[in-house]
Design an enzyme around this catalytic site. Structure first.
Site, PDB file in Angstrom:
ATOM      1  N   ASP A 327       0.824  -1.205   0.000  1.00  0.00           N
ATOM      2  CA  ASP A 327       0.000   0.000   0.000  1.00  0.00           C
ATOM      3  C   ASP A 327       0.863   1.261   0.000  1.00  0.00           C
ATOM      4  OD1 ASP A 327      -2.671   1.324   0.470  1.00  0.00           O
ATOM      5  OD2 ASP A 327      -1.648   1.948   2.302  1.00  0.00           O
ATOM      6  N   GLU A 380       1.155  -0.577  -5.149  1.00  0.00           N
ATOM      7  CA  GLU A 380       0.163   0.461  -5.402  1.00  0.00           C
ATOM      8  C   GLU A 380       0.953   1.768  -5.507  1.00  0.00           C
ATOM      9  OE1 GLU A 380      -3.474   3.051  -3.568  1.00  0.00           O
ATOM     10  OE2 GLU A 380      -1.757   2.395  -2.392  1.00  0.00           O
TER      11      GLU A 380
END
Length: 645
Positions: A327, A380
């Protein structure tokens, strides 16, 4: 408890403390290369001097003193002091009689004399919120039966394989009709129902949000306090092992969201762990995210990097997961991410690149993918940072895949438009192909796109209900034809109307409505088509895998292209109409003379073997810059996929 867990099994003549954490352990930890440090730090059931109990060890180098407190000593900081191990900042203690299931924390006395009660950073389990204690756990002894899956994974080449991911928030996928734990499904309950659904639909993997322990439901698991603890919302560590093992037995991979970018300021967590910044950068211009109110890991500290890299390996080694989706990578790479001028610190070259984070990623990805063939590391990363999926030896970061955030943004902006205005925005759908081979991409429509007033996928679509469903079918068809692996958030495959809300379950009753059921079937057909035809995944990052037929038909908002693999057999030709205007006289240029067999369309879905397939022989009539073409009446919002050799 294993015999090898006895601390007294092999005791050196000279030792420090119990002898469980050796000089070599301390050296490797100090170097940032103790990849199983979680076997040493934390709480572990042991036998020491012929007594059974629990061994505790914690890293707290700035502390004046540390003790362990729990339900076994009345939470009294004076009862069970820990001893420091020389030259390491590590404190340890063996406590006889403490067993698995005990609640505990560390009482850390700071240099100013204040006592902080901290959860164990290396705890394998944690108390169900709102409790914040760690739970002594034993993760040994689970009987894995996924040998076939693991063996096949070692031989897999992810970039050359089909990858269609179902992103799931377990807490709101479904709810049980019971008051306990907010109706959360247990890992075991979820394993069975989720595997059945994913298998039937045709996804290859699930990606789980929020599995590492976190105190606040509304963070969705992105503000972690227990990096080594599967959240107790759904059960114990071994229950989660059961979940992964069961999905593997059903032929389904498991990817976890992983958050090495930041952590929350909760009093029991990592922030100012021993009275000073320890896991975070000390300077708030590097150590805090002003937008998120969280702390940033200090990637310059070897012990912090060790904590994170060992944690990534922990989920692969101990829980057999198949990949980690990392993330907020951009927030780690850029020193000025979310910060205004004057409130960030340039690197030694005066740039905004975080050199320590870059080195961390290269180290992390080299270790994980190097030691676990077939395991995926997914970034990401929302910017144009070069070489995210290139080998560190070639200056890259070493990820297996990168989320294609640019494609996602352009695609959704186009799909939200009234069809009349799409002709003026045609390039939103074609621009992604100009850089499609620059990285190994995943086309992601994630939870972030269906929350915070962004609307669900079906409600992003323009028009009346029938138009919305027809639009979404066309959009999903384009997505599956476009190079890149696929990811879709739960509920969007059957047309969930309301935005995602982590507090409530999906509206599964909608799957009984004819329109929603038809969309669900169509999406499932796309998933099965994708897995069946290597042309759709073998050459995702190679120009040889994709060719436009016509990318300039903006007046009619029609896109046509074809996909191929190395064999040049079973190629797939796509044509998609993004307007409600039928084109009865449509003629489509084709790559070569031959027969084109329709295998999917918007009305029927995927045609099965034995069904009456429409086959069209090409004609020597020029169209779309091609010498040969086929005539095919294209319906309003029509989609069609043809197979040809």
């Amino acid at each position: 408890m294993k015999e090898t867990d006895s601390i007294t099994a092999k005791t050196p003549k000279k030792r420090t403390g119990t002898g469980f954490i050796t000089e070599m352990d301390r050296y490797l930890f100090g170097q940032g290369t103790h990849y199983k440090i979680y076997d040493k730090l934390g709480a572990h059931p042991k036998t020491y001097r012929k007594k059974e109990g629990m061994y505790f060890a914690v890293w707290a180098p700035h502390a004046k003193a540390v003790s362990v407190v729990g339900d076994f000593n009345g939470w009294n900081p004076d009862k069970t002091p820990m001893k420091p191990l020389e030259d390491s900042g590590i404190y340890e203690v063996f406590v006889p009689g403490v067993s698995v299931g005990a609640l505990y924390k560390y009482a850390v006395t700071t240099q100013s004399g204040k006592i902080l009660f901290k959860a164990d950073p290396y705890a394998f389990s944690a108390e169900f919120r709102p409790g914040t204690a760690s739970v002594a756990a034993d993760i040994e002894g689970f009987r894995w039966t996924d040998e076939k899956w693991i063996s096949e994974r070692k031989e897999a080449k992810p970039a050359k394989s089909p990858l269609s991911i179902y992103e799931v928030h377990l807490g709101s996928w479904k709810k049980a009709d019971r008051p306990e734990k907010n109706g959360y499904y247990t890992y075991k309950e979820a394993a069975h129902e989720l595997a059945d659904y994913v298998k039937k639909m045709g996804y290859t993997h699930v990606e789980l949000m929020g599995i590492a322990e976190h105190p606040f439901d509304g963070s969705w698991g992105y503000q972690v306090t227990g990096y080594y603890a599967p959240t107790s919302r759904h059960g114990s560590p071994k229950d989660f092992m059961y979940f992964v093992n069961y999905l593997h037995k059903k032929g389904i991979g498991v990817i976890l969201d992983w958050v090495p970018a930041h952590f929350p300021k909760d009093a029991h967590g990592l922030a100012d762990f021993d009275g000073q910044p320890l896991y975070e950068y000390a300077d708030p211009r590097k150590g805090e995210h002003p937008d998120w109110g969280t702390k940033v890991f200090d990637y310059s500290k070897t012990e912090v990097k060790n904590f994170l890299i060992a944690n990534a390996l922990y989920w692969i080694n101990e829980y057999h997961v198949d990949g980690l989706r990392v993330d907020a990578v951009a927030s780690m790479l850029y020193l000025d991410y979310g910060r205004t001028a004057g409130n960030w610190i340039p690197n030694r070259y005066g740039e905004n690149k975080n050199l320590e984070a870059i080195e961390f990623f290269r180290h992390l990805n080299s270790v994980l993918t190097g030691s676990h063939s077939g395991v995926m590391m997914i970034a990401e990363e929302s910017t144009a940072w070069p070489g995210v999926t290139k080998d560190p030896k070639d200056g890259g970061l070493g990820f297996t895949f990168k989320w294609n955030m640019g494609w996602m943004h352009d695609f959704l902006e186009y799909m939200k438009l009234d069809p009349y205005f799409r002709k003026y925005n045609h390039n939103k759908m074609t621009f992604g192909l100009t850089y499609a081979t620059s990285e190994n991409y995943i086309l992601s429509i994630s939870h972030d796109e269906v929350v915070h007033l962004k609307c669900s996928m079906i409600n992003k679509m323009p028009g009346y209900p029938d138009d919305k469903f027809a639009n979404l079918k066309a959009g999903y068809t384009f997505m599956f034809g476009h190079p890149g692996k696929k990811l879709l958030f739960m509920g969007q495959d059957f047309g969930q109307y309301h935005e995602w809300d982590e507090k409530v379950a999906l509206d599964w009753d909608l799957t009984e409505d004819p329109k929603n059921r038809d969309l669900q079937k169509y999406f499932s057909d796309l998933l099965h088509l994708y897995k069946k035809y290597p042309a759709l995944y073998r050459l995702d990052s190679d120009w040889a895998g994709f060719q436009w037929i016509n990318c300039d038909d903006n007046e009619r908002s029609i896109f046509s292209f074809y996909r191929s693999d190395e064999t040049k057999k079973k190629n797939l030709l796509f044509v998609i109409n993004f307007t409600p205007v039928a084109r009865d006289d449509f003629r489509l240029g084709v790559p070569k003379a031959g027969t084109y067999t329709r295998i999917l369309d918007n009305e029927h879905g995927l045609y099965k073997s034995g069904e009456d397939l429409l086959s069209i022989k090409s004609e020597k009539i020029a169209a779309d810059g091609k010498d040969n073409s086929i005539a095919y009446p294209l319906p309003a919002y029509g989609t069609a996929v043809f197979r040809f050799n």
